[in-house]
Scaffold this motif. Structure first.
Motif, PDB file in Angstrom:
ATOM      1  N   VAL A  63      79.234 -34.042 -25.830  1.00 19.06           N
ATOM      2  CA  VAL A  63      79.568 -35.066 -24.910  1.00 19.06           C
ATOM      3  C   VAL A  63      80.459 -36.316 -25.825  1.00 19.06           C
ATOM      4  CG1 VAL A  63      78.967 -36.993 -23.081  1.00 19.06           C
ATOM      5  CG2 VAL A  63      78.287 -34.379 -23.021  1.00 19.06           C
ATOM      6  N   PHE A  64      79.380 -36.829 -26.779  1.00 23.19           N
ATOM      7  CA  PHE A  64      80.059 -38.057 -27.730  1.00 23.19           C
ATOM      8  C   PHE A  64      81.320 -37.539 -28.295  1.00 23.19           C
ATOM      9  CE2 PHE A  64      80.353 -39.734 -31.967  1.00 23.19           C
ATOM     10  CZ  PHE A  64      80.551 -41.232 -31.477  1.00 23.19           C
ATOM     11  N   GLY A  65      81.297 -36.171 -28.929  1.00 24.74           N
ATOM     12  CA  GLY A  65      82.861 -35.811 -29.758  1.00 24.74           C
ATOM     13  C   GLY A  65      83.768 -35.710 -28.876  1.00 24.74           C
ATOM     14  N   ILE A  66      83.718 -34.976 -27.569  1.00 22.75           N
ATOM     15  CA  ILE A  66      84.948 -34.773 -26.940  1.00 22.75           C
ATOM     16  C   ILE A  66      85.254 -36.137 -26.169  1.00 22.75           C
ATOM     17  CG2 ILE A  66      83.830 -34.232 -24.661  1.00 22.75           C
ATOM     18  CD1 ILE A  66      87.000 -32.672 -26.173  1.00 22.75           C
ATOM     19  N   THR A  67      84.456 -37.023 -25.747  1.00 27.80           N
ATOM     20  CA  THR A  67      84.710 -38.183 -25.211  1.00 27.80           C
ATOM     21  C   THR A  67      85.221 -39.260 -26.189  1.00 27.80           C
ATOM     22  OG1 THR A  67      82.675 -37.984 -23.476  1.00 27.80           O
ATOM     23  CG2 THR A  67      83.779 -40.331 -23.620  1.00 27.80           C
ATOM     24  N   THR A  68      84.921 -39.270 -27.062  1.00 24.82           N
ATOM     25  CA  THR A  68      85.419 -40.369 -28.349  1.00 24.82           C
ATOM     26  C   THR A  68      87.057 -39.734 -28.649  1.00 24.82           C
ATOM     27  OG1 THR A  68      83.164 -40.610 -29.128  1.00 24.82           O
ATOM     28  CG2 THR A  68      85.285 -41.197 -30.405  1.00 24.82           C
ATOM     29  N   CYS A  69      87.069 -38.538 -28.750  1.00 28.22           N
ATOM     30  CA  CYS A  69      88.406 -37.986 -29.106  1.00 28.22           C
ATOM     31  C   CYS A  69      89.346 -37.971 -28.152  1.00 28.22           C
ATOM     32  CB  CYS A  69      88.317 -36.556 -29.585  1.00 28.22           C
ATOM     33  SG  CYS A  69      89.919 -35.962 -30.310  1.00 28.22           S
ATOM     34  N   LEU A  70      89.023 -37.855 -26.840  1.00 27.90           N
ATOM     35  CA  LEU A  70      89.993 -37.957 -25.624  1.00 27.90           C
ATOM     36  C   LEU A  70      90.280 -39.415 -25.430  1.00 27.90           C
ATOM     37  CD1 LEU A  70      88.756 -35.069 -23.295  1.00 27.90           C
ATOM     38  CD2 LEU A  70      90.748 -35.272 -24.669  1.00 27.90           C
ATOM     39  N   SER A  71      89.154 -40.208 -25.504  1.00 30.70           N
ATOM     40  CA  SER A  71      89.476 -41.725 -25.255  1.00 30.70           C
ATOM     41  C   SER A  71      90.357 -42.462 -26.190  1.00 30.70           C
ATOM     42  CB  SER A  71      87.949 -42.499 -25.438  1.00 30.70           C
ATOM     43  OG  SER A  71      88.362 -43.840 -25.348  1.00 30.70           O
ATOM     44  N   ALA A  72      90.264 -41.684 -27.415  1.00 28.36           N
ATOM     45  CA  ALA A  72      91.249 -42.406 -28.535  1.00 28.36           C
ATOM     46  C   ALA A  72      92.651 -41.939 -28.044  1.00 28.36           C
ATOM     47  CB  ALA A  72      91.147 -41.649 -29.830  1.00 28.36           C
ATOM     48  N   GLU A  79      92.114 -45.805 -33.935  1.00 30.92           N
ATOM     49  CA  GLU A  79      91.109 -46.419 -34.689  1.00 30.92           C
ATOM     50  C   GLU A  79      90.347 -47.392 -34.027  1.00 30.92           C
ATOM     51  OE1 GLU A  79      90.255 -45.449 -37.777  1.00 30.92           O
ATOM     52  OE2 GLU A  79      91.867 -43.709 -37.450  1.00 30.92           O
ATOM     53  N   ASP A  80      90.439 -47.750 -32.748  1.00 32.53           N
ATOM     54  CA  ASP A  80      89.639 -48.620 -32.012  1.00 32.53           C
ATOM     55  C   ASP A  80      88.107 -48.185 -31.953  1.00 32.53           C
ATOM     56  OD1 ASP A  80      88.915 -50.876 -30.403  1.00 32.53           O
ATOM     57  OD2 ASP A  80      90.090 -50.141 -29.164  1.00 32.53           O
ATOM     58  N   PRO A  81      86.972 -49.228 -32.400  1.00 31.39           N
ATOM     59  CA  PRO A  81      85.889 -48.922 -32.323  1.00 31.39           C
ATOM     60  C   PRO A  81      85.348 -48.732 -31.075  1.00 31.39           C
ATOM     61  CG  PRO A  81      86.177 -50.522 -34.058  1.00 31.39           C
ATOM     62  CD  PRO A  81      87.662 -50.283 -33.109  1.00 31.39           C
ATOM     63  N   PHE A  82      86.118 -49.338 -30.019  1.00 37.94           N
ATOM     64  CA  PHE A  82      85.747 -49.037 -28.598  1.00 37.94           C
ATOM     65  C   PHE A  82      85.758 -47.605 -27.905  1.00 37.94           C
ATOM     66  CE2 PHE A  82      86.448 -49.814 -23.950  1.00 37.94           C
ATOM     67  CZ  PHE A  82      85.204 -50.504 -23.516  1.00 37.94           C
ATOM     68  N   ASN A  83      86.320 -47.009 -28.664  1.00 39.76           N
ATOM     69  CA  ASN A  83      86.631 -45.398 -28.338  1.00 39.76           C
ATOM     70  C   ASN A  83      84.933 -44.732 -28.618  1.00 39.76           C
ATOM     71  OD1 ASN A  83      89.454 -45.261 -27.654  1.00 39.76           O
ATOM     72  ND2 ASN A  83      89.870 -44.845 -29.972  1.00 39.76           N
ATOM     73  N   TYR A  84      84.317 -45.398 -29.713  1.00 37.42           N
ATOM     74  CA  TYR A  84      83.103 -44.897 -29.942  1.00 37.42           C
ATOM     75  C   TYR A  84      81.974 -45.181 -29.056  1.00 37.42           C
ATOM     76  CZ  TYR A  84      84.516 -42.449 -34.037  1.00 37.42           C
ATOM     77  OH  TYR A  84      84.978 -41.447 -35.108  1.00 37.42           O
ATOM     78  N   PHE A  85      82.345 -46.522 -28.418  1.00 36.09           N
ATOM     79  CA  PHE A  85      81.290 -47.216 -27.629  1.00 36.09           C
ATOM     80  C   PHE A  85      81.624 -46.246 -26.293  1.00 36.09           C
ATOM     81  CE2 PHE A  85      80.581 -49.835 -23.851  1.00 36.09           C
ATOM     82  CZ  PHE A  85      79.162 -50.087 -24.249  1.00 36.09           C
ATOM     83  N   ILE A  86      82.743 -45.795 -25.951  1.00 40.71           N
ATOM     84  CA  ILE A  86      82.870 -45.230 -24.635  1.00 40.71           C
ATOM     85  C   ILE A  86      82.011 -43.722 -24.998  1.00 40.71           C
ATOM     86  CG2 ILE A  86      84.399 -43.892 -23.309  1.00 40.71           C
ATOM     87  CD1 ILE A  86      86.507 -46.484 -24.061  1.00 40.71           C
ATOM     88  N   GLY A  87      82.537 -43.165 -26.081  1.00 40.28           N
ATOM     89  CA  GLY A  87      81.529 -42.067 -26.390  1.00 40.28           C
ATOM     90  C   GLY A  87      80.071 -42.091 -26.375  1.00 40.28           C
ATOM     91  N   GLY A  88      79.593 -43.073 -26.819  1.00 37.00           N
ATOM     92  CA  GLY A  88      77.992 -43.445 -26.735  1.00 37.00           C
ATOM     93  C   GLY A  88      77.631 -43.568 -25.518  1.00 37.00           C
ATOM     94  N   CYS A  89      78.247 -44.323 -24.707  1.00 36.47           N
ATOM     95  CA  CYS A  89      78.155 -44.569 -23.297  1.00 36.47           C
ATOM     96  C   CYS A  89      77.956 -43.374 -22.357  1.00 36.47           C
ATOM     97  CB  CYS A  89      78.912 -45.649 -22.773  1.00 36.47           C
ATOM     98  SG  CYS A  89      78.523 -46.263 -21.023  1.00 36.47           S
ATOM     99  N   ALA A  90      79.193 -42.414 -22.765  1.00 36.90           N
ATOM    100  CA  ALA A  90      79.234 -41.024 -21.877  1.00 36.90           C
ATOM    101  C   ALA A  90      78.041 -40.401 -22.361  1.00 36.90           C
ATOM    102  CB  ALA A  90      80.383 -40.546 -22.219  1.00 36.90           C
ATOM    103  N   SER A  91      77.451 -40.259 -23.590  1.00 36.79           N
ATOM    104  CA  SER A  91      76.402 -39.570 -23.839  1.00 36.79           C
ATOM    105  C   SER A  91      74.935 -39.946 -23.205  1.00 36.79           C
ATOM    106  CB  SER A  91      76.162 -39.705 -25.284  1.00 36.79           C
ATOM    107  OG  SER A  91      77.001 -38.866 -26.127  1.00 36.79           O
TER     108      SER A  91
END
Length: 135
Positions: A63-72, A79-91
């Motif tokens: 979930v983290f991997g796909i959400t972070t990539c699709l968010s980007a 390169e926005d760190p917020f994509n990682y927040f979105i991926g972590g939040c989805a997890s």
């Protein structure tokens, strides 16, 4: 190639595969410690406990991997760190859904999102958690 070697917002399948493998490995290690610390009554119970923990962690990684990539890709800000927040939040939300707990989902969303956000910021800015020893 490692996770950080792949371009952000590209190679979503490869990035998701890497995070799923990492989640699986963490799930196996965590399950092993849990089985040793709280010994089950039977081998079947141990297998069920190990499977449940490992599959959950593998799913969190996926979930983290796909959400972070699709968010980007969707946000056009790879390169926005917020994509990682979105991926972590989805997890975290996935974990809350699995446990049927809004409190768990909300706190895991915020906690995992913040951890992922600061991991990306630290990677971009070159933060070091430890330094080489002085000889």
């Amino acid at each position: 190639m490692g996770y950080w070697d792949l371009q952000e917002g590209k190679d979503c399948i490869e990035k998701t595969w890497i995070t799923t493998k990492l989640g699986t490995a963490l799930g196996l290690v965590g399950s092993a410690y849990h089985i040793v610390a709280f010994q089950p009554d039977s081998a079947v119970a141990a297998l069920q406990r190990a499977t449940n923990g490992t599959v959950t962690m593998a799913a969190l990684g996926a979930v983290f991997g796909i959400t972070t990539c699709l968010s980007a890709q969707a946000r056009d800000a790879p390169e926005d760190p917020f994509n990682y927040f979105i991926g972590g939040c989805a997890s975290g939300a996935f974990l809350g859904a699995k446990t049927h707990s809004v409190v768990t989902g909300t706190s895991a969303c915020l906690g995992l999102g913040a951890l992922a956000f600061f991991t990306k910021v630290g990677k971009v800015e070159g933060w070091k958690l430890s330094t080489e020893p002085k000889l």
